[in-house]
Motif scaffolding. Structure first.
Motif, PDB file in Angstrom:
ATOM      1  N   ASN A 240       0.855  -1.178   0.000  1.00 24.83           N
ATOM      2  CA  ASN A 240       0.000   0.000   0.000  1.00 24.83           C
ATOM      3  C   ASN A 240       0.896   1.235   0.000  1.00 24.83           C
ATOM      4  OD1 ASN A 240      -2.213   1.691   0.154  1.00 24.83           O
ATOM      5  ND2 ASN A 240      -2.375   1.538   2.378  1.00 24.83           N
ATOM      6  N   ILE A 241       1.140   1.808  -1.171  1.00 24.09           N
ATOM      7  CA  ILE A 241       2.096   2.902  -1.268  1.00 24.09           C
ATOM      8  C   ILE A 241       1.402   4.215  -1.609  1.00 24.09           C
ATOM      9  CG2 ILE A 241       3.924   1.323  -1.978  1.00 24.09           C
ATOM     10  CD1 ILE A 241       3.692   2.632  -4.802  1.00 24.09           C
ATOM     11  N   SER A 242       2.124   5.300  -1.366  1.00 23.80           N
ATOM     12  CA  SER A 242       1.666   6.650  -1.682  1.00 23.80           C
ATOM     13  C   SER A 242       2.876   7.449  -2.163  1.00 23.80           C
ATOM     14  CB  SER A 242       1.069   7.300  -0.429  1.00 23.80           C
ATOM     15  OG  SER A 242       2.106   7.623   0.492  1.00 23.80           O
ATOM     16  N   PRO A 243       2.696   8.697  -2.591  1.00 27.79           N
ATOM     17  CA  PRO A 243       3.867   9.496  -2.971  1.00 27.79           C
ATOM     18  C   PRO A 243       4.891   9.609  -1.849  1.00 27.79           C
ATOM     19  CG  PRO A 243       1.867  10.549  -3.749  1.00 27.79           C
ATOM     20  CD  PRO A 243       1.435   9.390  -2.904  1.00 27.79           C
ATOM     21  N   HIS A 244       4.429   9.593  -0.593  1.00 28.64           N
ATOM     22  CA  HIS A 244       5.332   9.720   0.547  1.00 28.64           C
ATOM     23  C   HIS A 244       6.264   8.517   0.670  1.00 28.64           C
ATOM     24  CE1 HIS A 244       5.850  12.755   3.626  1.00 28.64           C
ATOM     25  NE2 HIS A 244       6.145  11.827   4.510  1.00 28.64           N
ATOM     26  N   THR A 245       5.855   7.386   0.106  1.00 24.50           N
ATOM     27  CA  THR A 245       6.684   6.177   0.176  1.00 24.50           C
ATOM     28  C   THR A 245       8.022   6.413  -0.525  1.00 24.50           C
ATOM     29  OG1 THR A 245       4.636   4.894   0.049  1.00 24.50           O
ATOM     30  CG2 THR A 245       6.685   3.683  -0.209  1.00 24.50           C
ATOM     31  N   PHE A 246       8.025   7.235  -1.575  1.00 22.66           N
ATOM     32  CA  PHE A 246       9.269   7.522  -2.291  1.00 22.66           C
ATOM     33  C   PHE A 246      10.213   8.350  -1.411  1.00 22.66           C
ATOM     34  CE2 PHE A 246       6.296   6.455  -5.582  1.00 22.66           C
ATOM     35  CZ  PHE A 246       7.051   5.764  -6.508  1.00 22.66           C
ATOM     36  N   ARG A 247       9.649   9.230  -0.592  1.00 22.74           N
ATOM     37  CA  ARG A 247      10.449  10.030   0.344  1.00 22.74           C
ATOM     38  C   ARG A 247      11.082   9.128   1.398  1.00 22.74           C
ATOM     39  NH1 ARG A 247      10.934  15.240   2.747  1.00 22.74           N
ATOM     40  NH2 ARG A 247      10.524  15.344   4.983  1.00 22.74           N
ATOM     41  N   HIS A 248      10.287   8.183   1.910  1.00 18.82           N
ATOM     42  CA  HIS A 248      10.828   7.238   2.885  1.00 18.82           C
ATOM     43  C   HIS A 248      11.929   6.382   2.252  1.00 18.82           C
ATOM     44  CE1 HIS A 248       7.884   8.461   5.693  1.00 18.82           C
ATOM     45  NE2 HIS A 248       6.862   7.797   5.186  1.00 18.82           N
ATOM     46  N   SER A 249      11.703   5.960   1.020  1.00 19.44           N
ATOM     47  CA  SER A 249      12.695   5.125   0.332  1.00 19.44           C
ATOM     48  C   SER A 249      13.980   5.905   0.086  1.00 19.44           C
ATOM     49  CB  SER A 249      12.107   4.617  -0.991  1.00 19.44           C
ATOM     50  OG  SER A 249      10.900   3.912  -0.772  1.00 19.44           O
ATOM     51  N   PHE A 250      13.855   7.162  -0.275  1.00 19.88           N
ATOM     52  CA  PHE A 250      14.997   8.051  -0.479  1.00 19.88           C
ATOM     53  C   PHE A 250      15.887   8.066   0.770  1.00 19.88           C
ATOM     54  CE2 PHE A 250      16.424  12.400   0.639  1.00 19.88           C
ATOM     55  CZ  PHE A 250      17.285  12.701  -0.409  1.00 19.88           C
ATOM     56  N   ALA A 251      15.271   8.299   1.933  1.00 14.47           N
ATOM     57  CA  ALA A 251      16.029   8.383   3.181  1.00 14.47           C
ATOM     58  C   ALA A 251      16.627   7.038   3.579  1.00 14.47           C
ATOM     59  CB  ALA A 251      15.117   8.906   4.298  1.00 14.47           C
ATOM     60  N   THR A 252      15.827   5.989   3.439  1.00 14.53           N
ATOM     61  CA  THR A 252      16.285   4.655   3.834  1.00 14.53           C
ATOM     62  C   THR A 252      17.454   4.191   2.979  1.00 14.53           C
ATOM     63  OG1 THR A 252      14.042   4.086   4.544  1.00 14.53           O
ATOM     64  CG2 THR A 252      15.561   2.260   4.175  1.00 14.53           C
ATOM     65  N   HIS A 253      17.354   4.399   1.676  1.00 18.50           N
ATOM     66  CA  HIS A 253      18.418   3.949   0.779  1.00 18.50           C
ATOM     67  C   HIS A 253      19.703   4.748   0.997  1.00 18.50           C
ATOM     68  CE1 HIS A 253      15.194   2.219  -2.162  1.00 18.50           C
ATOM     69  NE2 HIS A 253      15.257   1.589  -0.999  1.00 18.50           N
ATOM     70  N   LEU A 254      19.579   6.041   1.300  1.00 18.03           N
ATOM     71  CA  LEU A 254      20.766   6.834   1.612  1.00 18.03           C
ATOM     72  C   LEU A 254      21.452   6.298   2.864  1.00 18.03           C
ATOM     73  CD1 LEU A 254      19.655  10.546   0.979  1.00 18.03           C
ATOM     74  CD2 LEU A 254      21.415   9.275  -0.255  1.00 18.03           C
ATOM     75  N   LEU A 255      20.661   6.008   3.892  1.00 20.51           N
ATOM     76  CA  LEU A 255      21.212   5.498   5.146  1.00 20.51           C
ATOM     77  C   LEU A 255      21.878   4.141   4.946  1.00 20.51           C
ATOM     78  CD1 LEU A 255      21.459   6.066   8.204  1.00 20.51           C
ATOM     79  CD2 LEU A 255      19.339   4.782   8.506  1.00 20.51           C
ATOM     80  N   GLU A 256      21.211   3.277   4.191  1.00 20.84           N
ATOM     81  CA  GLU A 256      21.754   1.937   3.939  1.00 20.84           C
ATOM     82  C   GLU A 256      23.088   1.988   3.192  1.00 20.84           C
ATOM     83  OE1 GLU A 256      17.541  -0.568   3.651  1.00 20.84           O
ATOM     84  OE2 GLU A 256      18.617  -0.020   1.834  1.00 20.84           O
ATOM     85  N   ASN A 257      23.266   3.038   2.412  1.00 22.64           N
ATOM     86  CA  ASN A 257      24.491   3.158   1.635  1.00 22.64           C
ATOM     87  C   ASN A 257      25.551   4.023   2.311  1.00 22.64           C
ATOM     88  OD1 ASN A 257      24.203   1.672  -1.075  1.00 22.64           O
ATOM     89  ND2 ASN A 257      22.252   2.748  -0.898  1.00 22.64           N
ATOM     90  N   GLY A 258      25.320   4.310   3.603  1.00 19.03           N
ATOM     91  CA  GLY A 258      26.364   4.966   4.380  1.00 19.03           C
ATOM     92  C   GLY A 258      26.256   6.465   4.540  1.00 19.03           C
ATOM     93  N   ALA A 259      25.124   7.074   4.140  1.00 22.05           N
ATOM     94  CA  ALA A 259      24.987   8.525   4.265  1.00 22.05           C
ATOM     95  C   ALA A 259      24.875   8.931   5.732  1.00 22.05           C
ATOM     96  CB  ALA A 259      23.757   9.011   3.501  1.00 22.05           C
ATOM     97  N   ASP A 260      25.332  10.133   6.031  1.00 20.98           N
ATOM     98  CA  ASP A 260      25.289  10.683   7.383  1.00 20.98           C
ATOM     99  C   ASP A 260      23.861  11.101   7.725  1.00 20.98           C
ATOM    100  OD1 ASP A 260      26.614  11.995   9.780  1.00 20.98           O
ATOM    101  OD2 ASP A 260      25.620  13.713   8.863  1.00 20.98           O
ATOM    102  N   LEU A 261      23.424  10.767   8.950  1.00 24.48           N
ATOM    103  CA  LEU A 261      22.054  11.052   9.358  1.00 24.48           C
ATOM    104  C   LEU A 261      21.766  12.552   9.348  1.00 24.48           C
ATOM    105  CD1 LEU A 261      19.624   9.290  10.228  1.00 24.48           C
ATOM    106  CD2 LEU A 261      20.194   9.850  12.594  1.00 24.48           C
ATOM    107  N   ARG A 262      22.740  13.366   9.718  1.00 23.77           N
ATOM    108  CA  ARG A 262      22.546  14.819   9.709  1.00 23.77           C
ATOM    109  C   ARG A 262      22.317  15.337   8.294  1.00 23.77           C
ATOM    110  NH1 ARG A 262      21.186  17.410  14.437  1.00 23.77           N
ATOM    111  NH2 ARG A 262      22.352  16.495  16.175  1.00 23.77           N
TER     112      ARG A 262
END
Length: 302
Positions: A240-262
């Protein structure tokens, strides 16, 4: 002061003083209206400046029977803000919500899409139709820049700083931030802008909005939801996805690939790092990998 006048004054305060979006103001107003409806149902003639703690406590108790804890917590928070406003404006001496506790709720983890699922959604776009290039640019921007849907539909051509690889985004409370944009994302926006958008009958006062409908007007939030839902159905996505799901995926994928939380916090436009920290709970496997890679005792001899 009656309820409708109090709500109207509060709406003006939220808009002018707090700079909240129309959508946020509407949500706050609806929660106060629930209390007003309850008073009507109970035949209670209590004005906003005189309603007492017992009445609001009974309202919260009754509404807890029909809504989930998360909704109940939101209503309590909204009413506390409303009565704090009345105290601030010297209409009341106290807040009747002060001793009412918010139910404890677990933090809801955001739904995410895998990179493969995002690629499938984008591949399902029919590029033979005029709106195809637009829809591809929309999905690439939601995922590539982590925008809220309101930020996407309000994005303007004058906000595109492609020479500097940034876009200017106007977020909650009209707060502006600069978000980096990839070359791939720039390419798809440019294709839509230069090859499709130029042929639309653009209406007055809509000339600067990036994404337009076929009639040359700014897109609505509902239209973005419709586009996303339609693509999910087209590929048989069991989420069950919405446009906001892409925003969540953006943040999650950045974190998984080593991006800084700040850095993620800045790109998302979160006021508090606490809001961004929810993504730390999405993939615990990633946290284990970070520990094994960076902790000084990762290779202790047994």
């Amino acid at each position: 002061m009656n309820w409708q006048q109090a709500i109207k004054d509060y709406q003006d305060y939220l808009k002018i003083e707090r700079g909240l979006s129309q959508n946020s103001i509407l949500n706050y107003s609806m929660d106060i209206q629930k209390l007003v409806s309850y008073l009507d149902e109970q035949s209670l003639d209590e004005k906003p400046i005189e309603i007492d703690r017992e009445t609001v406590q009974q309202f919260i108790y009754d509404i807890a029977k029909i809504v989930n804890p998360r909704t109940q917590a939101r209503i309590i928070s909204g009413l506390k803000g409303f009565f704090n406003y009345l105290v601030f404006e010297d209409y009341r001496e106290n807040n009747p919500m002060d001793l009412i506790e918010t139910p404890k709720i677990g933090r809801k983890l955001p739904d995410t899409l895998s990179e493969k699922e995002i690629n499938r959604l984008i591949a399902a776009i029919d590029l033979s139709k005029p709106e195809g290039e637009r829809n591809r640019a929309i999905l690439e921007t939601l995922y590539g820049c982590g925008l809220r849907v309101s930020e996407l539909i309000n994005l303007k051509l004058s906000d595109l700083y492609f020479d500097e690889d940034f876009i200017k985004v106007t977020g909650k409370g009209n707060k502006q931030r600069f978000v980096p944009i990839s070359n791939v994302n720039q390419k798809y926006i440019t294709i839509y802008w230069k090859e499709v958008r130029v042929h639309l009958p653009i209406k007055k006062e809509h000339e600067d909005f990036v994404f337009l409908n076929r009639r040359g007007k700014q897109l609505t939030r509902a239209m973005i939801f419709t586009i996303v839902k339609g693509l999910a159905e087209a590929i048989g996505l069991d989420k069950n996805i919405s446009p906001h799901t892409f925003r969540h995926s953006f943040a999650t994928h950045l974190l998984e690939n080593g991006a800084d939380l700040r850095a993620i916090q800045q790109m998302l436009g979160h006021e508090s790092i606490t809001t961004t920290e929810v993504y730390m709970h999405v993939d615990r496997k990633h946290l284990t990998q970070v520990l094994q890679e960076f902790h000084p005792r990762k290779q202790q001899e047994r």
